[in-house]
Enzyme design. Structure first.
Site, short mmCIF file in Angstrom:
data_model
loop_
_atom_site.label_atom_id
_atom_site.label_comp_id
_atom_site.label_asym_id
_atom_site.label_seq_id
_atom_site.Cartn_x
_atom_site.Cartn_y
_atom_site.Cartn_z
N TYR A 99 -6.97 -7.13 12.51
CA TYR A 99 -5.77 -6.73 11.79
C TYR A 99 -5.11 -7.84 10.99
O TYR A 99 -5.05 -7.78 9.77
CB TYR A 99 -4.77 -6.10 12.77
CG TYR A 99 -5.35 -4.92 13.50
CD1 TYR A 99 -5.69 -3.75 12.83
CD2 TYR A 99 -5.62 -4.98 14.87
CE1 TYR A 99 -6.25 -2.68 13.50
CE2 TYR A 99 -6.18 -3.91 15.54
CZ TYR A 99 -6.50 -2.76 14.84
OH TYR A 99 -7.07 -1.70 15.50
N PRO A 112 -3.91 4.61 10.13
CA PRO A 112 -4.24 6.04 10.24
C PRO A 112 -3.02 6.91 9.98
O PRO A 112 -1.87 6.49 10.14
CB PRO A 112 -4.70 6.18 11.70
CG PRO A 112 -4.84 4.79 12.23
CD PRO A 112 -3.89 3.96 11.44
N HIS A 326 -1.59 -0.17 12.26
CA HIS A 326 -2.51 -0.13 13.39
C HIS A 326 -2.45 -1.35 14.32
O HIS A 326 -2.91 -1.30 15.45
CB HIS A 326 -3.94 -0.01 12.84
CG HIS A 326 -4.88 0.72 13.72
ND1 HIS A 326 -4.81 0.69 15.10
CD2 HIS A 326 -5.96 1.50 13.44
CE1 HIS A 326 -5.79 1.42 15.61
NE2 HIS A 326 -6.50 1.92 14.63
N SER A 537 -13.72 8.53 15.62
CA SER A 537 -12.82 8.45 16.78
C SER A 537 -12.42 9.85 17.22
O SER A 537 -12.11 10.71 16.39
CB SER A 537 -11.57 7.65 16.42
OG SER A 537 -10.75 7.47 17.55
#
Length: 609
Positions: A99, A112, A326, A537
């Site tokens: 990240y 997301p 995220h 996912s």
């Protein structure tokens, strides 16, 4: 952007002080898997995706890597020492690598979105009324965090790490020139008591739901015109460019105060303008676009602060959802919060009672210099390019849900993953590295590892499925074997015994120890194994929603799914700039694969009954 008054409920007498800390310290540490085990499993996952000659070369490199007294053994011992002295040997490395060091925009590439069920608003008052209930629901969840009364979650009878729940409220990503940071203001001596409401480019006792409604109405009616420039779109840019613009933006004291108010807020609410009307079939797809990037600068992309961990989006047309940054958390804690909020909003309608007169919500001001304006124009252009490049398709697969795999004693997740392997093979006639997220929350500060869905067993099933010479009973046998293999890999991953984070740890340990990067990490097989053309996912929720995210490689797909009892929500993404990928085509192939697999099971196994 406007800032309402105090929202936080006082700490309850039922607060269980120290419960969080006691729970966290009781969790086991993330293990370091045995070196030979990881090497052996690494070679096995390469078999379906790497050609035989390349695999021979990789075999030699792996043998050399794990020789007694060699570099692999040395790095393994260093990693084990690191694990002995830290709460989690991986968590800081993962936060940085996945990240904070990542320099592409968080929009599409990292953050997301979650599409919630569509709402029916007859007018702006309905939108404001629902928003007030939603805010109250999030604050109700926050009271459980503050009071340390969140129910501990369990998996296979084992308690899970709850740390991520304490990171998602009052936190924000801070841009840097070469690396970002994350600040959690909930941990400060003066934790925030406000939220930010973004509408058209927003001390004392907590507000009631009715009072929230009144404050939101003030925002709607008092600030009807947008700011001259959508300052929030700066957060959508490449991280280095945003880092430079951020430094420049904060030179002005007014700008610095406004930015700090946004960063310190508990969360953000985005009251969106309606998107262009589409057919009912395409509604969920457009909603996903709105959650992921807002549709571009001409629509709602400027109505965001993409660095904020949690942004709830409520559109005038009833589109509702979330986008989250995220770095602090994975999907399950976000979805758990969403499930709580959605249930809260279903409670009885607000009771209108006389309220205390509260001050006006405070508008946040920005001074836009020519240099900042130039940064905004660049961010708009880049955002529009990215928005136009993203290809998304959301499908509500209504033929069956997790009920069918369960009826055949198969894991619904493994069943869907095998359908994905079949769909991809039918389109491309080859196998690709496939990432599925596995939770490591059985361990203290656990994040994720990788479930490798492409395996020799999945390849054997996929090859057999469309082979006319193969009998159905044999196809079923291979499907069952592939599902079991996937389930076994999943169990291995959540127990901290998967290969990907271990290999990453060994590589990062070499860098930390100032050693040359071992040859196995420079090998083309390793590069191919980490080029996830399928990044997937499963994010199950009680709410009938679906999470969506962008592909992780330019020629790949992002696939997220929520298996409900009798239907499955899928979100598939790709990039238009890649001629070989098409989200609608993969979504169609996936539906066809699921139907064919069910037909195979029905014809073969039901005939035996």
């Amino acid at each position: 952007m406007t800032k309402p008054t105090c929202l936080v409920k006082p700490v309850s007498l039922t607060k269980i002080t120290g419960r969080y800390l006691v729970h966290q310290e009781s969790l086991p540490k993330l293990p370091v898997p045995p070196l030979n085990q990881t090497c052996e499993r690494y070679l096995s996952i390469l078999e379906p995706i790497v050609d035989p000659e390349a695999l021979k070369h990789t075999n030699r490199l792996v043998e050399e890597f794990q020789l007694p007294g060699g570099v692999g053994e040395r790095l393994q011992k260093s990693l084990e020492r690191r694990a002995s002295r830290l709460p989690n040997w991986l968590s800081d490395w993962w936060l940085n690598t996945a990240y904070l060091d990542y320099r592409l925009p968080v929009v599409v590439h990292s953050s997301p979105g979650v599409v919630l069920p569509r709402l029916e608003f007859t007018d702006s008052q309905d939108q404001i009324r629902f928003t007030a209930k939603l805010i109250a629901g999030v604050l109700d969840f926050k009271s459980m965090v503050d009071n340390e009364t969140l129910p501990v979650e369990y998996l296979h009878g084992k308690p899970l790490c709850m740390n991520q729940y304490y990171q998602i409220l009052s936190s924000c990503r801070i841009p840097g020139i070469k690396k970002d940071s994350v600040v959690n203001h909930a941990l400060s001596t003066d934790p925030p008591t406000h939220i930010i409401v973004v509408h058209k480019y927003q001390d004392g006792r907590a507000l009631t739901e009715n009072e929230l409604y009144i404050q939101l109405e003030k925002i709607w009616n008092t600030f009807p015109q947008p700011n001259e420039e959508p300052i929030g779109i700066l957060t959508s840019n490449h991280r280095d460019r945003w880092g430079k613009a951020y430094t420049n933006l904060l030179k002005d004291k007014t700008n610095m105060i406004s930015v700090q108010e946004i960063q310190r807020s508990i969360f953000t609410v985005c009251l969106d303008a309606p998107m262009p009307q589409v057919s009912n079939e395409m509604y969920h797809t457009q909603a996903a676009v709105q959650m992921l990037h807002g549709g571009g600068s001409q629509w709602n992309s400027g109505n965001r602060w993409f660095d904020k961990t949690l942004q709830f989006i409520i559109g005038e047309d009833g589109t509702c959802g979330v986008i989250y940054e995220h770095a602090p958390a994975e999907g399950p804690p976000i979805v758990a919060l969403i499930d709580h909020v959605v249930e809260y909003t279903k409670k009885s309608e607000m009771i209108y009672t006389p309220t205390v007169l509260h001050p006006m919500p405070r508008k946040l001001h920005f001074n836009i210099t020519p240099e900042i304006l130039k940064d905004i124009e660049e961010a708009k252009e880049n955002m529009n390019t990215l928005a136009n490049d993203l290809d998304v398709r959301v499908v509500v697969f209504c033929y069956f849900g997790k009920n069918v795999p369960k009826s055949y004693k198969m894991s619904p997740d493994a069943f869907i993953q095998m359908a994905l392997q079949l769909a991809y093979y039918r389109l491309y006639k080859l196998y690709c590295a496939t990432y599925e997220s596995a939770s490591l929350r059985m361990f203290r500060l656990g994040r994720t590892d990788t479930i490798r869905s492409a395996s020799t067993d999945s390849a054997h099933f996929v090859q057999a499925m469309d082979d006319p010479a193969m009998q159905n009973p044999e196809k079923v046998r291979l499907l069952e074997r592939a599902v079991r293999a996937h389930r076994a890999y999943t169990d291995m991953a959540i127990q901290g015994q998967a290969i990907d984070r271990h290999l990453l740890g060994l590589k990062l340990q070499a860098i930390e120890d100032s050693l040359a990067i071992p040859k196995i990490f420079m090998d083309t097989s390793y590069v191919k194994a980490n080029h996830y053309k399928l990044s997937t996912s499963q994010v199950p929720a009680k709410t009938d929603c679906v999470m969506c995210f962008g592909p992780v490689v330019p020629d790949g797909y992002g696939v997220c799914y929520n298996p409900m009892e009798t239907h499955i929500n899928f979100a598939v993404s790709a990039f238009n700039s890649c001629a070989d990928t098409n989200a609608t085509r993969l979504a169609s192939a996936l539906q066809e694969a699921l139907l064919d697999m069910r037909s195979l099971l029905d014809q073969t196994l039901k005939s035996k009954l």
